[in-house]
Design an enzyme around this catalytic site. Structure first.
Site, PDB file in Angstrom:
ATOM      1  N   HIS A 213     -45.567  58.432  -4.094  1.00  0.00           N
ATOM      2  CA  HIS A 213     -46.013  58.819  -2.750  1.00  0.00           C
ATOM      3  C   HIS A 213     -45.603  60.237  -2.383  1.00  0.00           C
ATOM      4  CE1 HIS A 213     -45.376  54.379  -2.709  1.00  0.00           C
ATOM      5  NE2 HIS A 213     -46.580  54.415  -2.160  1.00  0.00           N
TER       6      HIS A 213
ATOM      7  N   SER B 276     -50.075  51.716   1.011  1.00  0.00           N
ATOM      8  CA  SER B 276     -48.796  52.356   1.354  1.00  0.00           C
ATOM      9  C   SER B 276     -48.932  53.787   1.846  1.00  0.00           C
ATOM     10  CB  SER B 276     -47.876  52.328   0.130  1.00  0.00           C
ATOM     11  OG  SER B 276     -48.503  52.972  -0.963  1.00  0.00           O
TER      12      SER B 276
ATOM     13  N   ASP C 277     -41.352  59.996  -3.773  1.00  0.00           N
ATOM     14  CA  ASP C 277     -40.946  59.168  -4.912  1.00  0.00           C
ATOM     15  C   ASP C 277     -41.985  59.388  -6.005  1.00  0.00           C
ATOM     16  OD1 ASP C 277     -43.124  57.516  -4.253  1.00  0.00           O
ATOM     17  OD2 ASP C 277     -41.872  56.010  -3.245  1.00  0.00           O
TER      18      ASP C 277
END
Ligand SMILES: *[C@@H]1O[C@H](CO)[C@@H](O)[C@H](O)[C@H]1NC(C)=O
Ligand SMILES: *[C@@H]1O[C@H](CO)[C@@H](O)[C@H](O)[C@H]1NC(C)=O
Length: 357
Positions: free
Chosen positions: A334, A42, A331
């Site tokens: 990340h 991600s 978040d």
């Protein structure tokens, strides 16, 4: 009526377009960079999970809040991620599109695409548990991609694109933080054995990338995982302190990854491979956020910042964070675009030296 040969006008147009896209590669450096590819998790994914049956998606607000047009594209960030920032800095294009984006254009393919998938890891079990696209499948997607490019521009031009491409890989965070520490999916291993498994799998993956034509490869190391806001919340006790054994595991993996990359360089003398050492800079940002213009580093911007990630960070999440650029984390897992920019600026010259000079 004069006779207009639409077919020949059309083919002239196509040829002109192909010229523009295939020959004007970037020659800012001593070598040409024709295309950029991203693999892994991600940190780099730009939307490949959007149509996957996985909970690890973020193609909804507030993700993408500061992206072009405020659009939630599936990037795990408020804005651009390191793959986007790198193609932008290299002068290739504005952002790196996801290979699985249904709206992707043939011309986008020629300057590179993104194969990374949120939740993926070097350990195949990591990707499997969350239905992310495993690294082996990402390599198959790369093969499929090359088939399409060959069809579009021909064998020789396609070969040149791959030969002059730069590839980036980011993995190991989900393995160490999720599979090993949070979920204990690998109880048969201690951390020494598990980081050996990850290093061996990283080596296999990079072998696969090389065998498919990639020659210039940058590999991100593991960041200080013990300081991710979500890890502080679940493993950092009352004070949400950084968790030492996760940070040590990340560093242990990084030392093994270094050896792997060294061995691959020796095995493939025509390759350029560089370790992108992001541990120190990320740790510095977390320990002294104000030095880098940040105010908060122990919580994410989304929601309470302590646990929200993916589907828990959504438009119904109460949010009082209006300026993500004051935060290191977007978040609970990340970084923000602002933090990614600090990291990329910090490692950029090393990447250029290692791959392009
Ligand atoms: C290109 O290579 C030459 C020597 O081979 C070197 O002097 C020059 O600095 C290089 N240029 C760039 C942009 O790195
Ligand atoms: C980890 O496990 C291996 C084999 O299972 C064992 O040989 C080794 O001593 C263990 N290392 C530590 C630090 O416990």
């Amino acid at each position: 009526m004069p006779f207009i040969n639409y077919a020949s006008i059309y083919s002239l147009l196509v040829i002109t377009i192909l010229r523009v896209y295939t020959c004007e590669a970037i020659v800012k450096f001593n070598v040409t960079v024709s295309a950029f590819f991203a693999f892994g998790d991600s940190i780099l994914d730009s939307g490949n999970n959007n149509n996957q049956l996985t909970l690890l998606r973020c193609n909804f607000p507030p993700y993408g809040r500061d992206f072009m047009g405020g659009k939630a594209t599936g990037r795990y960030c408020n804005g651009k991620n390191p793959a986007d920032i790198l193609v932008e800095k290299l002068g290739l294009k504005e952002v790196l599109p996801a290979y699985l984006d249904p709206n992707i254009q043939s011309k986008d393919l020629l300057t590179g695409v993104n194969f990374a998938s949120g939740g993926a890891g070097y350990d195949s079990l990591t990707s499997e548990k969350v239905s992310a696209i495993p690294l082996t499948k990402q390599l198959r997607m790369f093969e499929e991609y090359m088939g399409k490019v060959k069809e579009f521009v021909g064998e020789e031009a396609a070969r040149k694109i791959t030969a002059n491409s730069v590839s980036m890989v980011s993995a190991s965070s989900n393995d160490i933080a999720n599979t090993y520490f949070l979920n204990s999916f690998r109880p048969e291993f201690n951390i020494s054995g598990y980081t050996d498994l990850l290093a061996a799998s990283a080596s296999d993956f990079l072998d696969g990338l090389y065998n498919r034509g990639a020659r210039k490869i940058g590999v991100f190391g593991a960041p200080p995982l013990g300081c991710l806001p979500i890890i502080r919340t679940f493993k950092g006790a009352e004070h949400r302190s950084c968790v030492t054994n996760l940070n040590e595991a990340a560093q242990l993996f990084n030392s093994k990854l270094k050896v792997v990359l060294h061995n691959l360089k020796a095995k493939y003398p025509d390759s350029r491979i560089v370790l992108i050492d992001d541990y120190t800079i990320v740790n510095d940002m977390i320990q002294a956020p104000e030095t880098y213009g940040f105010e908060v580093s122990d919580k994410g911007c989304c929601g309470t910042g302590t646990f929200e990630v993916g589907i828990f960070c959504n438009q119904w999440t109460l949010n009082s964070c209006f300026d993500a650029s004051k935060y290191v984390f977007w978040d609970s897992y990340h970084p923000t675009e602002a933090a990614y920019r600090v990291v990329v600026d910090h490692v950029y010259q090393n990447i250029i030296n290692g791959l392009l000079l």
